[in-house]
Write a protein that holds these residues in place. Structure first.
Motif, PDB file in Angstrom:
ATOM      1  N   ASN A 114       0.867  -1.180   0.000  1.00 25.58           N
ATOM      2  CA  ASN A 114       0.000   0.000   0.000  1.00 25.58           C
ATOM      3  C   ASN A 114       0.910   1.239   0.000  1.00 25.58           C
ATOM      4  N   HIS A 115       0.700   2.109  -0.964  1.00 30.09           N
ATOM      5  CA  HIS A 115       1.561   3.288  -1.131  1.00 30.09           C
ATOM      6  C   HIS A 115       1.710   4.104   0.161  1.00 30.09           C
ATOM      7  N   ILE A 116       0.625   4.244   0.886  1.00 25.33           N
ATOM      8  CA  ILE A 116       0.669   5.066   2.100  1.00 25.33           C
ATOM      9  C   ILE A 116       1.478   4.381   3.210  1.00 25.33           C
ATOM     10  N   GLY A 118       3.910   2.633   2.579  1.00 24.30           N
ATOM     11  CA  GLY A 118       5.262   2.929   2.099  1.00 24.30           C
ATOM     12  C   GLY A 118       5.739   4.274   2.620  1.00 24.30           C
ATOM     13  N   HIS A 119       4.894   5.296   2.497  1.00 28.12           N
ATOM     14  CA  HIS A 119       5.308   6.617   2.991  1.00 28.12           C
ATOM     15  C   HIS A 119       5.684   6.549   4.476  1.00 28.12           C
ATOM     16  N   ILE A 120       4.908   5.814   5.251  1.00 29.19           N
ATOM     17  CA  ILE A 120       5.213   5.693   6.688  1.00 29.19           C
ATOM     18  C   ILE A 120       6.602   5.056   6.856  1.00 29.19           C
ATOM     19  N   VAL A 139       0.483  13.045   5.224  1.00 30.46           N
ATOM     20  CA  VAL A 139       0.141  14.266   4.479  1.00 30.46           C
ATOM     21  C   VAL A 139       0.712  14.170   3.068  1.00 30.46           C
ATOM     22  N   SER A 140      -0.130  13.754   2.121  1.00 36.34           N
ATOM     23  CA  SER A 140       0.369  13.616   0.753  1.00 36.34           C
ATOM     24  C   SER A 140      -0.559  14.358  -0.193  1.00 36.34           C
ATOM     25  N   GLY A 141      -0.364  14.126  -1.500  1.00 40.78           N
ATOM     26  CA  GLY A 141      -1.219  14.768  -2.489  1.00 40.78           C
ATOM     27  C   GLY A 141      -2.622  14.168  -2.485  1.00 40.78           C
ATOM     28  N   GLY A 142      -2.750  12.922  -2.032  1.00 41.93           N
ATOM     29  CA  GLY A 142      -4.045  12.248  -2.071  1.00 41.93           C
ATOM     30  C   GLY A 142      -4.631  11.944  -0.709  1.00 41.93           C
ATOM     31  N   HIS A 143      -3.827  12.029   0.353  1.00 39.42           N
ATOM     32  CA  HIS A 143      -4.298  11.635   1.687  1.00 39.42           C
ATOM     33  C   HIS A 143      -3.921  12.653   2.755  1.00 39.42           C
ATOM     34  N   VAL A 166      -4.386  17.652   2.015  1.00 35.27           N
ATOM     35  CA  VAL A 166      -3.663  18.913   2.231  1.00 35.27           C
ATOM     36  C   VAL A 166      -2.743  19.254   1.050  1.00 35.27           C
ATOM     37  N   GLY A 167      -2.052  18.240   0.497  1.00 34.48           N
ATOM     38  CA  GLY A 167      -1.170  18.504  -0.660  1.00 34.48           C
ATOM     39  C   GLY A 167      -1.969  19.012  -1.847  1.00 34.48           C
ATOM     40  N   GLU A 168      -3.133  18.402  -2.030  1.00 36.69           N
ATOM     41  CA  GLU A 168      -4.031  18.801  -3.122  1.00 36.69           C
ATOM     42  C   GLU A 168      -4.435  20.279  -2.958  1.00 36.69           C
ATOM     43  N   SER A 169      -4.719  20.697  -1.719  1.00 38.22           N
ATOM     44  CA  SER A 169      -5.149  22.089  -1.529  1.00 38.22           C
ATOM     45  C   SER A 169      -3.973  23.045  -1.756  1.00 38.22           C
ATOM     46  N   TYR A 181       3.153  23.724 -10.997  1.00 38.78           N
ATOM     47  CA  TYR A 181       2.980  22.408 -10.379  1.00 38.78           C
ATOM     48  C   TYR A 181       4.346  21.788 -10.093  1.00 38.78           C
ATOM     49  N   PRO A 182       4.540  21.031  -9.016  1.00 40.42           N
ATOM     50  CA  PRO A 182       3.620  20.836  -7.895  1.00 40.42           C
ATOM     51  C   PRO A 182       3.598  22.069  -6.986  1.00 40.42           C
ATOM     52  N   GLY A 183       2.421  22.335  -6.448  1.00 39.93           N
ATOM     53  CA  GLY A 183       2.198  23.605  -5.775  1.00 39.93           C
ATOM     54  C   GLY A 183       2.820  23.737  -4.399  1.00 39.93           C
ATOM     55  N   GLY A 184       2.915  22.622  -3.653  1.00 43.72           N
ATOM     56  CA  GLY A 184       3.386  22.693  -2.266  1.00 43.72           C
ATOM     57  C   GLY A 184       4.692  23.462  -2.114  1.00 43.72           C
ATOM     58  N   PRO A 185       5.753  23.000  -2.791  1.00 45.38           N
ATOM     59  CA  PRO A 185       7.038  23.690  -2.640  1.00 45.38           C
ATOM     60  C   PRO A 185       6.974  25.143  -3.123  1.00 45.38           C
ATOM     61  N   LYS A 186       6.148  25.414  -4.142  1.00 47.11           N
ATOM     62  CA  LYS A 186       6.069  26.780  -4.695  1.00 47.11           C
ATOM     63  C   LYS A 186       5.365  27.712  -3.698  1.00 47.11           C
ATOM     64  N   ALA A 270       4.527  11.512   7.454  1.00 47.08           N
ATOM     65  CA  ALA A 270       4.804  10.786   6.209  1.00 47.08           C
ATOM     66  C   ALA A 270       4.074  11.420   5.035  1.00 47.08           C
ATOM     67  N   GLY A 271       4.658  11.314   3.836  1.00 48.64           N
ATOM     68  CA  GLY A 271       4.020  11.842   2.625  1.00 48.64           C
ATOM     69  C   GLY A 271       4.677  13.132   2.169  1.00 48.64           C
ATOM     70  N   GLY A 272       4.366  13.533   0.941  1.00 50.87           N
ATOM     71  CA  GLY A 272       5.046  14.655   0.291  1.00 50.87           C
ATOM     72  C   GLY A 272       5.082  15.944   1.095  1.00 50.87           C
ATOM     73  N   VAL A 273       3.987  16.250   1.810  1.00 51.70           N
ATOM     74  CA  VAL A 273       3.927  17.520   2.551  1.00 51.70           C
ATOM     75  C   VAL A 273       4.862  17.495   3.768  1.00 51.70           C
ATOM     76  N   SER A 274       5.391  16.317   4.115  1.00 46.33           N
ATOM     77  CA  SER A 274       6.345  16.265   5.235  1.00 46.33           C
ATOM     78  C   SER A 274       7.632  17.013   4.886  1.00 46.33           C
ATOM     79  N   CYS A 302      10.597  11.812   1.333  1.00 42.52           N
ATOM     80  CA  CYS A 302       9.332  12.518   1.560  1.00 42.52           C
ATOM     81  C   CYS A 302       8.373  12.297   0.398  1.00 42.52           C
ATOM     82  N   THR A 303       8.812  12.645  -0.788  1.00 41.10           N
ATOM     83  CA  THR A 303       7.937  12.468  -1.959  1.00 41.10           C
ATOM     84  C   THR A 303       8.121  11.051  -2.501  1.00 41.10           C
ATOM     85  N   ASP A 304       7.382  10.723  -3.555  1.00 40.28           N
ATOM     86  CA  ASP A 304       7.311   9.320  -3.980  1.00 40.28           C
ATOM     87  C   ASP A 304       8.676   8.734  -4.372  1.00 40.28           C
ATOM     88  N   ASN A 305       8.949   7.555  -3.841  1.00 44.13           N
ATOM     89  CA  ASN A 305      10.211   6.857  -4.121  1.00 44.13           C
ATOM     90  C   ASN A 305      10.007   5.377  -3.827  1.00 44.13           C
TER      91      ASN A 305
HETATM   92  O1  KG4 Z   1       3.396  11.897  -1.252  1.00 48.77           O
HETATM   93  P1  KG4 Z   1       3.476  12.614  -2.539  1.00 48.77           P
HETATM   94  O2  KG4 Z   1       4.816  12.736  -3.214  1.00 48.77           O
HETATM   95  O3  KG4 Z   1       2.504  12.003  -3.574  1.00 48.77           O
HETATM   96  C1  KG4 Z   1       1.294  11.417  -3.209  1.00 48.77           C
HETATM   97  O4  KG4 Z   1       1.327  10.250  -2.747  1.00 48.77           O
HETATM   98  O5  KG4 Z   1       0.287  12.129  -3.309  1.00 48.77           O
HETATM   99  O6  KG4 Z   1       2.902  14.073  -2.250  1.00 48.77           O
HETATM  100  C2  KG4 Z   1       2.843  15.053  -3.239  1.00 48.77           C
HETATM  101  C3  KG4 Z   1       2.232  16.288  -2.605  1.00 48.77           C
HETATM  102  C4  KG4 Z   1       1.910  17.372  -3.623  1.00 48.77           C
HETATM  103  O7  KG4 Z   1       0.594  17.810  -3.385  1.00 48.77           O
HETATM  104  C5  KG4 Z   1       2.927  18.455  -3.306  1.00 48.77           C
HETATM  105  O8  KG4 Z   1       2.443  19.756  -3.612  1.00 48.77           O
HETATM  106  C6  KG4 Z   1       3.127  18.273  -1.819  1.00 48.77           C
HETATM  107  O9  KG4 Z   1       3.156  16.871  -1.657  1.00 48.77           O
HETATM  108  N1  KG4 Z   1       4.401  18.854  -1.347  1.00 48.77           N
HETATM  109  C7  KG4 Z   1       4.466  19.880  -0.481  1.00 48.77           C
HETATM  110  C8  KG4 Z   1       5.852  20.182  -0.322  1.00 48.77           C
HETATM  111  N2  KG4 Z   1       6.564  19.305  -1.091  1.00 48.77           N
HETATM  112  C9  KG4 Z   1       5.650  18.488  -1.707  1.00 48.77           C
HETATM  113  N3  KG4 Z   1       3.502  20.574   0.163  1.00 48.77           N
HETATM  114  C10 KG4 Z   1       3.885  21.583   0.975  1.00 48.77           C
HETATM  115  N4  KG4 Z   1       5.168  21.943   1.153  1.00 48.77           N
HETATM  116  C11 KG4 Z   1       6.181  21.276   0.544  1.00 48.77           C
HETATM  117  N5  KG4 Z   1       7.452  21.640   0.746  1.00 48.77           N
END
Ligand code: KG4
Ligand code: ZN
Length: 336
Positions: A114-116, A118-120, A139-143, A166-169, A181-186, A270-274, A302-305
Motif C-alpha cells: 500500500n503506497h501510504i 510505504g510513505h510511513i 500528508v500527501s497529495g491524495g491523503h 492537504v497537498g491537493e489544496s 505544479y507541484p504547488g506545495g514547494p512553490k 509521512a508523505g510529500g507535505v512532510s 518525503c515524496t514518492d520513491n
Molecule cells: O506523497 P506525494 O509525493 O505524492 C502522493 O502520494 O500524493 O505528495 C505530493 C504532494 C503534492 O501535493 C505536493 O504539492 C506536496 O506533496 N508537497 C508539499 C511540499 N513538497 C511536496 N507541500 C507543501 N510543502 C512542501 N514543501
C-alpha cells in the motif's frame, strides 16, 4: 529470516518511476527516481495518460540503474515489492505488470505494498531506531490522515480528511495564483517573508481528528477572484503565508491532540507535505512542550520513491502480509 534480505522495490503510482534495492527494510543500497514533473508542469498537473506512457518508457532503465547502483544482479535479490494502490490506474498497471513479470521470470516472491504504508516506512530508512507504536500524520497529495501505528502491520485510522487532501489544496492554491505544479514547494517558497494574518476560514475545531481543507481553499480562491475583479494587486506572498500558516496549524493541533489522547509519545510524519519546512519547525516546537518526539523522513524519502516501498515490503513479508501472486491487480482506490 536471514540477515541481508534484499528487496527490489518498484513504485509507479503517480508521476515518478522509481526502483530501489533495500536490505532488511532499513538500509537503502539504491533509490533511483525518474520524475515526470517537467513533462506535466506545462499542463498544470499530472495528466494520467501521459504519466502511464512515460512510466513504460522509463521503467526498464530505472530498474537496471537501481540494480547497477546497488552493485547487484537479479540473482542477489530475495523478493520483489511493488506499489499496487492507491494511485492512478494506468500508472499502477505499469509497475505491477513489471513486478509480476520479474517475479515470474526469477521465481522470487512478490509483495504487494500500500503506497501510504510505504510513505510511513520512509521513516524507518531515515531513523534506524524508530519502531512502532506511534501516531502517524500522513500528508500527501491524495491523503491526509492520522493513524495509530500499533505495529508494523497494524494501522488504525482515527482521523481523515472529509474532502481535499492537504497537498491537493496546496496544489490548487498554487494553480489559482499561477505558481505552477507541484504547488506545495512553490507556495511554501512564496510564503517566506509574507504576512500571515489574512483570515480565510476558521480552524475546524468541531471535527475531532478529521480534517477539512476545501473551505479554506475555496475562501482563498474567492479572495483572489474578488481582488482581481476590483483590479487590485493580489498579495501573493501574504496569501501563501496565511494559507500555509492555517494548514500547518490544523495539522499540528490535531496530531498533537491525537498523540496525547491516545497515550503515545512519538509522532511520525509521512508523505510529500512532510517536506514542508514550516510543518517541520512548528510541529517540533509544539510537540516539545508535551515531551513528544517527532520524526520526519529525510527529504529523499518525503515524496514518492521506491525505497520506502522496499522497507514497507520487508515488514509485510516477514510478518506474512501482502504476499502476492500472478493474480495481483492494481487498486487505484486502495484505502488505508
Ligand atoms: O506523497 P506525494 O509525493 O505524492 C502522493 O502520494 O500524493 O505528495 C505530493 C504532494 C503534492 O501535493 C505536493 O504539492 C506536496 O506533496 N508537497 C508539499 C511540499 N513538497 C511536496 N507541500 C507543501 N510543502 C512542501 N514543501
Ligand atoms: Zn505518495
Amino acid at each position: 529470516m536471514k540477515k541481508g534480505f534484499k528487496i527490489l522495490a518498484i513504485e509507479s503510482s503517480c508521476d515518478e518511476t522509481s526502483c530501489a534495492v533495500v536490505v532488511d527494510g532499513r538500509e537503502c543500497l539504491s533509490n533511483i527516481v525518474s520524475s515526470q514533473i517537467d513533462i506535466h508542469t506545462r499542463f498544470g498537473g499530472v495528466v494520467p495518460e501521459v504519466a502511464s506512457r512515460n512510466h513504460i518508457t522509463a521503467i526498464d532503465n530505472v530498474v537496471n540503474l537501481a540494480l547497477e547502483k546497488a552493485g547487484c544482479t537479479l540473482n542477489d535479490i530475495d523478493a520483489i515489492a511493488v506499489t499496487y494502490g492507491a494511485g492512478l490506474i494506468g500508472s499502477l498497471i505499469v509497475g505491477v505488470s513489471y513486478a509480476k513479470a520479474l517475479s515470474y521470470a526469477t521465481k522470487k516472491p512478490l509483495i504487494a505494498v500500500n503506497h501510504i504504508y510505504g510513505h510511513i516506512a520512509g521513516n524507518y530508512l531515515s531513523h534506524k531506531e524508530l519502531k512502532p507504536p506511534f501516531v502517524c500524520l500522513v500528508v500527501s497529495g491524495g491523503h491526509t490522515a492520522i493513524i495509530l501505528v500499533r505495529d508494523y502491520n497494524h494501522h488504525e485510522v482515527i482521523g481523515n480528511t472529509l474532502d481535499d487532501a492537504v497537498g491537493e489544496s496546496f496544489d490548487k492554491v498554487a494553480r489559482v495564483l499561477g505558481l505552477g505544479y507541484p504547488g506545495g514547494p512553490k507556495v511554501s517558497a512564496m510564503a517566506h517573508g509574507g504576512c500571515e494574518d489574512i483570515m480565510f476560514a476558521k480552524p475546524n475545531e468541531s471535527l475531532g481528528y478529521n480534517f477539512s481543507f476545501s473551505g479554506e481553499k475555496t475562501a482563498v480562491i474567492n479572495y483572489i477572484h474578488k481582488l482581481e475583479q476590483k483590479g487590485e494587486q493580489v498579495p501573493v506572498k501574504d496569501i501563501c503565508a496565511s494559507f500555509e500558516r492555517w494548514a500547518v496549524d490544523e495539522l499540528c493541533t490535531k496530531t498533537i491532540k491525537a498523540c496525547r489522547e491516545n497515550g503515545m509519545d512519538k509522532i511520525v510524519v509521512a508523505g510529500g507535505v512532510s517536506a514542508n519546512t514550516r510543518l517541520r519547525s512548528e510541529l517540533n516546537k509544539r510537540a516539545k512542550e508535551y515531551g513528544i518526539r517527532v520524526y520526519f523522513p529525510d527529504f529523499e524519502y518525503c515524496t514518492d520513491n521506491a525505497a520506502m516501498i522496499g522497507s514497507a515490503g520487508y515488514y509485510a513479508y516477514i510478518n506474512g502480509v501482502g504476499i502476492a501472486d500472478m493474480t495481483l491487480a492494481p487498486k487505484p482506490s486502495l484505502s488505508l
